[in-house]
Design an enzyme around this catalytic site. Structure first.
Site, PDB file in Angstrom:
ATOM      1  N   CYS A  87       0.873  -1.175   0.000  1.00  0.00           N
ATOM      2  CA  CYS A  87       0.000   0.000   0.000  1.00  0.00           C
ATOM      3  C   CYS A  87       0.911   1.226   0.000  1.00  0.00           C
ATOM      4  CB  CYS A  87      -0.906  -0.010   1.228  1.00  0.00           C
ATOM      5  SG  CYS A  87       0.006   0.146   2.757  1.00  0.00           S
ATOM      6  N   HIS A 127       5.763  -6.423   7.933  1.00  0.00           N
ATOM      7  CA  HIS A 127       5.576  -7.788   8.432  1.00  0.00           C
ATOM      8  C   HIS A 127       5.875  -8.797   7.339  1.00  0.00           C
ATOM      9  CE1 HIS A 127       3.127  -6.092  11.900  1.00  0.00           C
ATOM     10  NE2 HIS A 127       4.252  -6.575  12.373  1.00  0.00           N
ATOM     11  N   HIS A 186      -2.275  -3.194  19.134  1.00  0.00           N
ATOM     12  CA  HIS A 186      -1.614  -2.834  17.874  1.00  0.00           C
ATOM     13  C   HIS A 186      -0.762  -1.569  18.046  1.00  0.00           C
ATOM     14  CE1 HIS A 186      -0.990  -1.899  13.678  1.00  0.00           C
ATOM     15  NE2 HIS A 186      -1.412  -3.120  13.385  1.00  0.00           N
ATOM     16  N   GLU A 212      -0.071   0.795  16.016  1.00  0.00           N
ATOM     17  CA  GLU A 212      -0.709   2.015  15.482  1.00  0.00           C
ATOM     18  C   GLU A 212      -1.677   2.586  16.516  1.00  0.00           C
ATOM     19  OE1 GLU A 212      -2.967   1.837  11.702  1.00  0.00           O
ATOM     20  OE2 GLU A 212      -4.202   3.413  12.593  1.00  0.00           O
ATOM     21  N   CYS A 234      -8.637   4.076   6.388  1.00  0.00           N
ATOM     22  CA  CYS A 234      -7.984   4.044   5.075  1.00  0.00           C
ATOM     23  C   CYS A 234      -8.618   2.887   4.289  1.00  0.00           C
ATOM     24  CB  CYS A 234      -6.498   3.783   5.270  1.00  0.00           C
ATOM     25  SG  CYS A 234      -5.669   3.247   3.781  1.00  0.00           S
ATOM     26  N   ASN A 262      -2.904  -8.323   7.838  1.00  0.00           N
ATOM     27  CA  ASN A 262      -3.772  -8.042   6.685  1.00  0.00           C
ATOM     28  C   ASN A 262      -3.672  -9.154   5.647  1.00  0.00           C
ATOM     29  OD1 ASN A 262      -2.359  -6.948   4.060  1.00  0.00           O
ATOM     30  ND2 ASN A 262      -1.138  -6.200   5.760  1.00  0.00           N
ATOM     31  N   SER A 284       2.083  -5.792   2.771  1.00  0.00           N
ATOM     32  CA  SER A 284       3.508  -5.798   3.115  1.00  0.00           C
ATOM     33  C   SER A 284       4.286  -6.801   2.265  1.00  0.00           C
ATOM     34  CB  SER A 284       3.655  -6.140   4.601  1.00  0.00           C
ATOM     35  OG  SER A 284       2.911  -7.296   4.898  1.00  0.00           O
TER      36      SER A 284
HETATM   37 FE1  SF4 Z   1      -1.224   1.427   4.177  1.00  0.00          FE
HETATM   38 FE2  SF4 Z   1      -2.117   1.760   6.686  1.00  0.00          FE
HETATM   39 FE3  SF4 Z   1      -1.248   3.848   5.275  1.00  0.00          FE
HETATM   40 FE4  SF4 Z   1      -3.531   2.700   4.586  1.00  0.00          FE
HETATM   41  S1  SF4 Z   1      -3.078   3.749   6.522  1.00  0.00           S
HETATM   42  S2  SF4 Z   1      -1.894   3.342   3.192  1.00  0.00           S
HETATM   43  S3  SF4 Z   1      -3.098   0.543   5.044  1.00  0.00           S
HETATM   44  S4  SF4 Z   1      -0.020   2.080   5.974  1.00  0.00           S
END
Ligand code: SF4
Length: 282
Positions: A12, A42, A125, A127, A194, A224, A266
């Site tokens: 991505c 990952h 997580h 994030e 996203c 994912n 990834s």
């Molecule tokens: Fe990739 Fe996460 Fe960024 Fe979306 S938010 S582009 S899934 S890294």
């Protein structure tokens, strides 16, 4: 045999940008060691390639020495970790995905006036750890509508509802509708999801309907990628999740006429191409 590759297979935007930044540092060494905080991606094959080039992975920011480069991965880090790295004169290369950064800043801005953050996401997580560190007035992380229902919300308090970027939009919107529809709560809903993950899953699902077998390429530790394999299996299409071409069950696959291929966010293009070549050799 026909082999069809999903258009959304592979990196991505956020992962691509993070790896490009790390590649630049590796390509132009300036004598300072290069660190990453946790896996930048990952995918074990990619991580090994970076380790072979001298990139050092640590989990504790205190292990990054002053003067070293540290590349912040696409998930982002907590505000506290960022501050401690800055104080220690570490050279930060921030590769936080712009969409994650935007979510962090939206949370910061919207909770600044005294609102509490309600975050739909996975509690463990990285994030999520980064996102909640931007909440100025406390937070509650929940993984489902049921979990949120078990949490007592006070009518006098103001809330901000947001989601980890990779959460399901439909489920989030249902949660938002239920909360805003209550009338006794003051809830601001933030747009932080996203669609990259969702688009990839939707395409894999559609592709699975048109082929005899699906191959999903990506690290076994990539959430994912595992979810992609799950989505495909739920369609009823036989499916194999592989990390590399060597794991393809070629003799079993030879009997199929149409095989679909997709890959997690990834998974590097080179691994996808090797799988395509392996299948095409049949
Ligand atoms: Fe990739 Fe996460 Fe960024 Fe979306 S938010 S582009 S899934 S890294």
């Amino acid at each position: 045999m026909e082999v069809i590759l999903a258009k959304t297979a592979g990196f991505c935007m956020g992962v691509d940008m993070a790896l490009t930044k790390l590649d630049q540092l590796v390509a132009e060494p300036d004598g300072h060691p290069i660190y990453i905080l946790g896996p930048i991606i990952h995918n074990p094959q990619v991580l090994k390639r970076y380790a072979d080039k001298g990139v050092i992975m640590v989990h504790d920011p205190a292990e990054v020495p002053a003067g070293a480069h540290v590349v912040i991965r696409a998930h982002g880090i907590t505000r506290q970790v960022e501050e401690s790295l800055r104080e220690r004169q570490v050279i930060i290369k921030d590769a936080t995905c712009p969409r994650v950064k935007k979510a962090q800043l939206l949370i910061e801005r919207n909770t600044a006036g005294g609102c509490k953050l309600l975050l739909y996401g996975e509690v463990d997580h990285p994030e999520v750890a980064g996102l909640v560190s931007y909440a100025e007035n406390g937070h509650f992380v929940f993984g489902s509508a049921e979990e949120l229902a078990g949490y007592e919300l006070s009518p006098g308090e103001r809330y901000v509802l947001a989601a980890q970027t990779t959460q399901d939009r439909v489920q989030f919107e249902a949660i938002a509708e239920r909360l805003t529809g209550r009338g006794d709560l003051n809830v601001t809903v933030l747009e932080t999801i996203c669609d990259a993950t969702k688009l990839r899953q939707a395409e894999a699902k559609e592709l699975a309907k048109t082929v005899d077998f699906m191959v999903v390429v990506g690290g076994y530790n990539s959430g994912n990628t595992r979810r992609l394999a799950k989505v495909v299996s739920e369609e009823g299409t036989p499916c194999e999740h592989v990390e590399t071409v060597d794991e393809l069950p070629l003799s079993e696959l030879a009997r199929y006429k149409r095989i679909g291929v997709t890959a997690g966010a990834s998974t590097p293009r080179v691994l996808i191409d090797q799988v395509l070549a392996g299948l095409e050799s049949l």
